[in-house]
Design a protein around this motif. Structure first.
Motif, PDB file in Angstrom:
ATOM      1  N   SER A 142       9.827 -19.001 -13.268  1.00 28.74           N
ATOM      2  CA  SER A 142      10.101 -20.208 -14.055  1.00 28.74           C
ATOM      3  C   SER A 142       9.982 -21.476 -13.218  1.00 28.74           C
ATOM      4  O   SER A 142       9.391 -22.462 -13.672  1.00 28.74           O
ATOM      5  N   THR A 176      11.475 -23.184 -19.060  1.00 22.56           N
ATOM      6  CA  THR A 176      12.792 -22.892 -19.649  1.00 22.56           C
ATOM      7  C   THR A 176      12.810 -21.547 -20.373  1.00 22.56           C
ATOM      8  O   THR A 176      13.837 -20.876 -20.429  1.00 22.56           O
ATOM      9  N   GLY A 229      16.107 -20.339 -18.882  1.00 18.88           N
ATOM     10  CA  GLY A 229      17.329 -20.634 -19.651  1.00 18.88           C
ATOM     11  C   GLY A 229      18.312 -19.477 -19.753  1.00 18.88           C
ATOM     12  O   GLY A 229      19.513 -19.701 -19.871  1.00 18.88           O
ATOM     13  N   GLY A 264      17.131 -18.205 -23.525  1.00 13.83           N
ATOM     14  CA  GLY A 264      16.026 -19.089 -23.143  1.00 13.83           C
ATOM     15  C   GLY A 264      15.536 -19.891 -24.342  1.00 13.83           C
ATOM     16  O   GLY A 264      15.291 -21.105 -24.236  1.00 13.83           O
ATOM     17  N   ALA A 324      17.930 -22.624 -25.140  1.00  7.74           N
ATOM     18  CA  ALA A 324      17.820 -23.711 -24.145  1.00  7.74           C
ATOM     19  C   ALA A 324      16.617 -24.602 -24.460  1.00  7.74           C
ATOM     20  O   ALA A 324      16.687 -25.824 -24.300  1.00  7.74           O
ATOM     21  N   ILE A 325      15.528 -24.003 -24.917  1.00 11.24           N
ATOM     22  CA  ILE A 325      14.351 -24.803 -25.284  1.00 11.24           C
ATOM     23  C   ILE A 325      14.679 -25.692 -26.491  1.00 11.24           C
ATOM     24  O   ILE A 325      14.329 -26.874 -26.514  1.00 11.24           O
ATOM     25  N   ARG A 365      16.801 -28.588 -25.222  1.00  7.90           N
ATOM     26  CA  ARG A 365      16.037 -29.501 -24.368  1.00  7.90           C
ATOM     27  C   ARG A 365      15.029 -30.317 -25.131  1.00  7.90           C
ATOM     28  O   ARG A 365      14.886 -31.518 -24.925  1.00  7.90           O
TER      29      ARG A 365
END
Ligand code: ADP
Ligand code: MG
Length: 213
Positions: A70, A87, A91, A114, A117-118, A121
């Motif tokens: 990553s 991410t 994440g 993950g 988290a995307i 973000r």
């Protein structure tokens, strides 16, 4: 296969990076119509760097492998999608544990974390014609698969099918976020480039575990 060992996990990333690099012309073609045309080259740059990293370093622990992949993507890709695809593998690191292997249950939590988290973000949700339209269905499919079976091959078969269906479905969506939102109606009929990239990762992951399982 109840445990995915780090050696095989590393092979999965090598295969995914090679597949995306190979598909760069197609990614470029679709991003040229519905985006600014740089998605294929960005992914290729990141994936070639990942290929080089994994060619020279064998990781001992799954969390270190995923951290390595990553951060390499984030460092080398640039643009929105560098953060987004970085991410995807960053994440959920805390779900993996510092071990030589992971289970299907851990993998499903890793990818879901993950994905979340995307969303945070990028302030995007599934349905807006982004890579989330492949990744989110894959995460749901993995969650369901992991609740039925401990088999990692079954997990990635389900993930891959859902990601590919999701990328296909994205053809019917109008872009609602990112650069391609300026292209709205023109984006109908073509899949989201990022969704195709996400599905390519899962295609490579699935093929690798099947061949080595
Ligand atoms: P850029 O948008 O910087 O030109 P790329 O062309 O490399 O980056 O990547 C575009 C892809 O990034 C899109 O196809 C989409 O899947 C994904 N994307 C863009 N914005 C977001 C977002 N906010 N959340 C999730 N994915 C996104
Ligand atoms: Mg672009």
């Amino acid at each position: 296969m109840e445990r995915l060992y780090v050696e095989l996990f590393q092979k999965m990333f090598v295969r995914g990076a090679a597949l995306i690099t190979e598909k760069e012309p197609y990614l470029t073609e679709i991003d040229s119509v519905i985006g600014d045309g740089d998605h294929g080259m960005g992914m290729k740059r990141g994936c070639e760097a990942v290929g080089r990293l994994l060619g020279k370093q064998q990781f001992d622990y799954v969390d270190e492998l995923c951290y390595g992949v990553s951060t390499e993507l984030i460092k080398t890709m640039g643009g929105a999608s560098g953060i987004i695809f970085g991410t995807m593998f960053f994440g959920g690191l805390s779900k993996l544990g510092h071990k030589e292997y992971v289970t299907a249950g851990q993998l499903s939590e890793y990818f879901m974390e993950g994905e979340q988290a995307i969303e945070r973000r990028g302030k995007a949700r599934p349905g807006q014609k982004t890579m989330l339209d492949a990744l989110y269905p894959a995460c749901i499919a993995m969650k369901q698969a992991a609740s039925q079976s401990e088999d990692v091959i079954f997990l990635f078969e389900k993930a891959c099918q859902a990601a590919e269906d999701g990328a296909e479905e994205s053809k019917n969506m109008k872009s609602g976020i990112g650069r391609s939102k300026n292209f709205k109606d023109k984006t109908l009929g073509l899949p989201d480039p990022g969704a195709v990239s996400a599905s390519l990762w899962f295609r490579a992951f699935c093929d690798t575990v099947k061949e080595n399982g």
